[in-house]
Design a protein around this motif. Structure first.
Motif, PDB file in Angstrom:
ATOM      1  N   ARG A  58     106.010 -28.731  64.796  1.00 54.42           N
ATOM      2  CA  ARG A  58     106.845 -29.655  64.019  1.00 54.42           C
ATOM      3  C   ARG A  58     106.169 -30.063  62.718  1.00 54.42           C
ATOM      4  O   ARG A  58     106.848 -30.364  61.739  1.00 54.42           O
ATOM      5  N   ASP A  59     104.839 -30.078  62.715  1.00 54.27           N
ATOM      6  CA  ASP A  59     104.094 -30.512  61.535  1.00 54.27           C
ATOM      7  C   ASP A  59     103.729 -29.362  60.603  1.00 54.27           C
ATOM      8  O   ASP A  59     102.922 -29.538  59.691  1.00 54.27           O
ATOM      9  N   THR A  60     104.304 -28.179  60.802  1.00 57.56           N
ATOM     10  CA  THR A  60     104.033 -27.030  59.930  1.00 57.56           C
ATOM     11  C   THR A  60     105.193 -26.841  58.953  1.00 57.56           C
ATOM     12  O   THR A  60     106.215 -27.525  59.044  1.00 57.56           O
ATOM     13  N   ILE A  61     105.053 -25.877  58.053  1.00 57.72           N
ATOM     14  CA  ILE A  61     106.132 -25.588  57.105  1.00 57.72           C
ATOM     15  C   ILE A  61     107.406 -25.131  57.814  1.00 57.72           C
ATOM     16  O   ILE A  61     108.493 -25.206  57.248  1.00 57.72           O
ATOM     17  N   PHE A  62     107.273 -24.688  59.070  1.00 62.56           N
ATOM     18  CA  PHE A  62     108.433 -24.206  59.821  1.00 62.56           C
ATOM     19  C   PHE A  62     109.202 -25.333  60.505  1.00 62.56           C
ATOM     20  O   PHE A  62     110.316 -25.134  60.957  1.00 62.56           O
ATOM     21  N   GLU A  63     108.571 -26.502  60.634  1.00 66.23           N
ATOM     22  CA  GLU A  63     109.191 -27.687  61.245  1.00 66.23           C
ATOM     23  C   GLU A  63     109.698 -27.413  62.655  1.00 66.23           C
ATOM     24  O   GLU A  63     110.723 -27.935  63.074  1.00 66.23           O
TER      25      GLU A  63
END
Length: 147
Positions: free
Chosen positions: A53-58
């Motif tokens: 969730r905390d990456t660019i992919f969400e």
């Protein structure tokens, strides 16, 4: 919903430019888990909802090579099919595939070199109208002359 196409072999003598085949598969959490176990790639972007969730992919995404393996399935099972030898593959990952996505992998004949039994294939995977992967494969196609 599209059905997967028949499996088997299309010999180089029967291939034509533009001929295409496809497979579709819904990517499941189980697929991602099994691919992680086979590949030993347990990157948390694939395995951990909180981390992803905390990456660019969400959110969690499938392994890119899991998606690419659907191209291999079309080449090895349908076009050209059984007896095909992979010589090379290039891939460009354009968008993520998420658990639950229905992926359509399509391969089409771009070039045929009959003298060397080489076939160049355009490869694409899509989720709905979004192209998630694009590439090109070079294969050694089966031939009736070598049965």
């Amino acid at each position: 919903m599209l059905d997967n196409q028949p499996r088997g072999t299309i010999c180089i003598e029967d291939l034509e430019i533009g001929m295409s085949r496809y497979v579709q598969k819904q990517i499941t959490d189980r697929d991602i888990q099994m691919f992680a176990e086979i590949s030993t790639d347990f990157n948390p972007v694939h395995m951990d909802d909180g981390y992803a969730r905390d990456t660019i992919f969400e959110g969690r995404i499938a392994h890119g090579m899991l998606t690419a393996s659907l191209i291999s399935a079309v080449i090895g099972e349908q076009l050209p099919g059984h007896g095909t030898v992979y010589l090379g593959q290039n891939l460009k990952f354009m968008a993520p595939v998420r658990p639950g996505d229905l992926v359509l992998a399509e391969v089409s004949v771009k070039e045929i070199d009959h003298s060397r039994r080489r076939v160049t294939l355009d490869c694409q995977c899509a989720v709905g109208d979004t192209v998630v992967l694009r590439g090109e494969a070079l294969v050694l196609a089966p031939s009736r002359k070598f049965d």
